[in-house]
Design an enzyme around this catalytic site. Sequence first.
Site: not given
Lengths: 160, 102
Positions: B101-102
């Site tokens: 997600c990053i």
Amino acid sequence: MENNNGKIRKMMIILSKGTLENVYAAFVLANGARMEGIEAEMFFTFFGLEAIHKKKLEHLHVATVGNPAMHMPTMLGGLPGMESLASMMMKKEMEKIDMPDVHEFLDILSASGVKLWACKLAMDMFHYKKEDLYEGVDAIITVGDFYKQSEGEGVHMLMV
Amino acid sequence: MNASIAGKEITVNEEGYLTDFNQWNEQIGESIAAEANITLTPRHWEVIKYLQNEHKSQVALSIRRVGKSGVVDIKEFYALFPNAPLKTATKIAGVPKPASCI
């Protein structure tokens, strides 16, 4: 209206709060959009400005009062040092999952092409100047300018 | 599912990622890149090799990690692989899509 098959082309993310959890949520959403090939712009207003204020962005806290998900009695959450303690614990967990700190996250967003806008009205209200802000901030703009930026098909707006 | 890329029969998942890295070769990488309108330069290849090495060492890939790799910074990564760089570059490299997600 042109049909773009519901495809998201751009995310407009408004951050109005300065608590760590809100700031991270907004950052992850903006960065996640870019990772998927979606454009992203962020509008920092009211307390959200703290996330791009050079002197304040390193000192953001989680909210321990008025936050039922903390599972902490409100009276306890209000004691001196509780916010710092909770914030420190959260930051530790974030580092474990490879979550960057606020400043590094801003660097990532900026390098990824996320536009960072500061709200003029809130800047005036808090007596902040452009030089008080993180250097990657694109400009100080009005809400009207932000709407102008949001024109077009497949643009979605989100308030955090 | 089976696919024919660069004249070779390979298996890919429903998103077009190779399911077996041993089936990958540079022609397949070039062919997947062409589909994404990317012409691979030596800089692209450096990044692709880096991603493959990270995959081999079972490192979970993220934009942040790539940016800190010393191989490429985030700005250049986006410039080399416009539109979803991590997804596109891993697909070209024949490694699985990172669940990051990053």
